[in-house]
Design an enzyme around this catalytic site. Structure first.
Site, mmCIF file in Angstrom:
data_model
loop_
_atom_site.group_PDB
_atom_site.id
_atom_site.type_symbol
_atom_site.label_atom_id
_atom_site.label_comp_id
_atom_site.label_asym_id
_atom_site.label_seq_id
_atom_site.Cartn_x
_atom_site.Cartn_y
_atom_site.Cartn_z
ATOM 1 N N LYS A 25 8.803 50.427 35.499
ATOM 2 C CA LYS A 25 9.375 49.183 36.010
ATOM 3 C C LYS A 25 10.855 49.115 35.605
ATOM 4 O O LYS A 25 11.215 49.557 34.498
ATOM 5 C CB LYS A 25 8.592 48.001 35.433
ATOM 6 C CG LYS A 25 8.924 46.652 36.040
ATOM 7 C CD LYS A 25 7.957 45.595 35.517
ATOM 8 C CE LYS A 25 8.255 44.217 36.036
ATOM 9 N NZ LYS A 25 7.273 43.213 35.565
ATOM 10 N N SER A 44 5.059 40.422 39.007
ATOM 11 C CA SER A 44 6.357 40.982 39.294
ATOM 12 C C SER A 44 6.398 42.518 39.292
ATOM 13 O O SER A 44 7.384 43.094 39.757
ATOM 14 C CB SER A 44 7.372 40.473 38.269
ATOM 15 O OG SER A 44 7.046 40.909 36.966
ATOM 16 N N SER A 54 1.928 39.668 35.337
ATOM 17 C CA SER A 54 2.743 40.538 36.198
ATOM 18 C C SER A 54 2.281 41.986 36.319
ATOM 19 O O SER A 54 2.793 42.718 37.165
ATOM 20 C CB SER A 54 4.195 40.516 35.730
ATOM 21 O OG SER A 54 4.796 39.303 36.079
#
Lengths: 466, 88
Positions: free
Chosen positions: A77, A152, A176
């Site tokens: 990420k 996310s 997330s």
């Protein structure tokens, strides 16, 4: 080849049936073919990946000792710092940031010879549930490109589901990792707070932020977690707890949260009841329990996380790093212009909410009350987990929604996190495992466990996978 | 909570953000809705106190935490968590 699990890839590499270089090229080709449509990666580090893969192949040929993930590619990420590789956090504010150091979790993967393919798309500063607040495009769900991948960590979930990475590191502040995993049909692990170092993770809400794993199966989550977990001198909240040893699942008790039916789509709820039945038929005792008040949890989570975000993001002022506005006539104007140009709408909203909750009467009316609520929710979960080894509930109230559905208001979006935030409030580990489907899309079954007892979640998750 | 009672200009000043008129109106509405949503917390018994955060002994922090944070804050990269949720 790009749909294999980590364990299968390790076996192929060890037997010499494929080289790490060839495997990495396979993934890079898949990314080149699909990323423009899926928008799963922000930055692809093809050259660095191939160089590392060749180095691993050379070591293997020379009979040198290799790490546990030798030659296995993965994605990270884009809020995990990577020395020499752009780390944007999904924001215009950090669009050109090249960190001078690497996050501990990524260092640990590197030292076990895993091969990083690139940095994955995410909601700006991890604030969002659909990877639609990113400054680098909206990630699509590979199972149905008219639907959201969740967020996310949507880039990681979409990449794993589409075969653009065998696993990915994500971060989970309020669901997330788990929610996008549920939407894309992957496994999403949110470890105990303190189990994995946050050093090098760009802070959103420091008392919730957790580095987690997105993978194709529970066993892969376990393999990667074993590599990244453990005490780190650079993060004083980490512990070296090895957790409870894996136990016989037939002696376990799982709490089935029944009040979730009020919030969840009945088709999702039906799959969770089926999951409970599957656990029961494997010998696990099922006990019906009441989840702590989800409204209380949501309010506490959003107040505390916004407050921490408004504090953490105070550092972005256009001076030390990040976007710097042109034409400012004073230092104050530079701060204001840089922040106003660099942050997107959702980040500005959270900063304003956090400021509202921390100043004047807001501190007593909201922030201090939210801390009391956090303590109450934590105590309730701990009590439930004295009788139960884990709690079972949906990961999200519905399956991935279509982009053309009515755009939800911010509060409606926040309410979708109702089943994820309790684990973050209490710092407990949780895992989302794909279980059945509704409207043709995967449903995530979530298991919440005791602190530092990820092993129980893996054992129960593997039953659900069968 | 009424939108009118949210002083978004003061909040924007504190947050060092410049908002357009439309953004001010939208923020006032959204913060007002959020405050109503957060009113569920008023049902909690007990007056909020300054020590409402988790006490230090409940945190999974080590003895050397203060020294470590002092060092890390000095290098400008790491922020201090306000609370720590994990149990011992």
């Amino acid at each position: 080849m790009t749909k294999y699990t980590v364990r299968q890839l390790i076996a192929l590499l060890e037997r010499g049936e494929i080289s790490s270089e060839a495997l990495t090229k396979n993934y890079i080709n898949a990314i080149e073919e699909n990323n423009s449509e899926l928008c799963a990666y922000i930055t692809v580090t093809a050259e660095k990946a191939l160089s590392k893969a060749c180095e691993v192949d050379r070591c293997r040929q020379n009979g040198e000792r290799l790490g546990a993930l030798a030659g296995v590619p993965f994605g990270a990420k884009d809020n995990l710092c990577t020395k020499g590789v752009r780390t944007t956090c999904g924001s215009k504010m950090l669009a050109d940031l090249v960190p001078p150091y690497t996050a501990t979790a990524l260092k640990r993967l590197d030292s076990e010879d895993a091969v990083m393919l690139g940095k994955m798309n995410m909601d700006e500063f991890a604030m969002g549930s659909a990877t639609d607040t990113s400054a680098f495009g909206i990630t699509k769900n590979p199972l149905d490109k008219t639907r959201t991948a969740g967020g996310s960590s949507g880039g990681g979930a979409a990449a794993v589901a589409a075969g653009l990475a065998p696993f990915a590191l994500g971060t989970d502040t309020g669901g997330s990792v788990r929610q996008p995993a549920a939407f894309c049909g992957c496994v999403g692990l949110k470890p105990t707070y303190g189990a994995v170092s946050r050093y090098g993770l760009i802070a959103f809400a420091s008392s919730f932020d957790t580095v987690g794993v997105l993978s194709r199966c529970v066993d892969d989550s376990k393999t990667v977690f074993e590599v990244i977990r453990g005490r780190d001198v650079m993060d004083a909240t980490t512990r070296d707890a090895s957790g409870v040893a894996a136990r016989d699942t037939q002696q376990m008790c799982v709490g089935l949260c029944r009040r979730t039916a009020e919030r969840a789509d009945p088709k999702v709820e039906q799959q969770i009841l089926r999951a409970a039945e599957q656990l029961r038929s494997a010998g696990v005792r099922i006990k019906e329990i009441e989840l702590p008040d989800t409204e209380l949890s949501l309010a506490a989570y959003y107040i505390i996380s916004a407050a921490e975000a408004s504090s953490n993001l105070g550092r972005y002022d256009g001076v030390r790093y990040g976007h710097r506005a042109d034409g400012a006539r004073s230092i104050d104007e530079l701060f204001v212009k840089s922040r106003s140009e660099g942050f997107g709408d959702e980040v500005k909203r959270r900063i304003m909410l956090g400021t509202f909750c921390l100043h004047g009467a807001g501190r007593d009316d909201h922030y201090a009350k939210a801390q009391l609520a956090r303590r109450a929710v934590t105590a309730s979960l701990r009590e439930l987990l004295t009788d139960c080894d884990a709690l079972l509930l949906p990961t999200a109230p519905s399956v991935a929604y279509r982009f053309d559905e009515k755009k939800p208001t911010p509060l409606e979006v926040y309410r979708e996190d109702a089943f994820c935030v309790p684990a973050n409030l209490a710092g407990l580990p949780a895992i989302s495992v794909p279980y059945g489907s509704a409207d043709g899309m995967p449903v995530g079954a979530q298991l919440i466990g005791r602190a530092f007892d990820e092993q129980t979640l893996f054992a129960l998750g593997e039953i659900l996978e069968k | 909570m009424k939108e009118k009672s949210i002083d978004t200009a003061a909040l924007a000043l504190l947050a060092r953000l410049e908002l357009t008129d439309a953004e001010h109106q939208r923020m006032a509405r959204e913060i007002g809705e959020f405050a109503d949503f957060a009113a569920v917390l008023s049902s909690l018994d007990g007056a909020p106190k300054a020590d409402a955060c988790e006490p230090l002994e409940a945190c999974n922090c080590r003895d050397d935490v203060a020294a470590l944070y002092a060092e890390k804050i000095a290098d400008g990269y790491v922020s201090v968590p306000l609370t720590v949720g994990a149990e011992q």
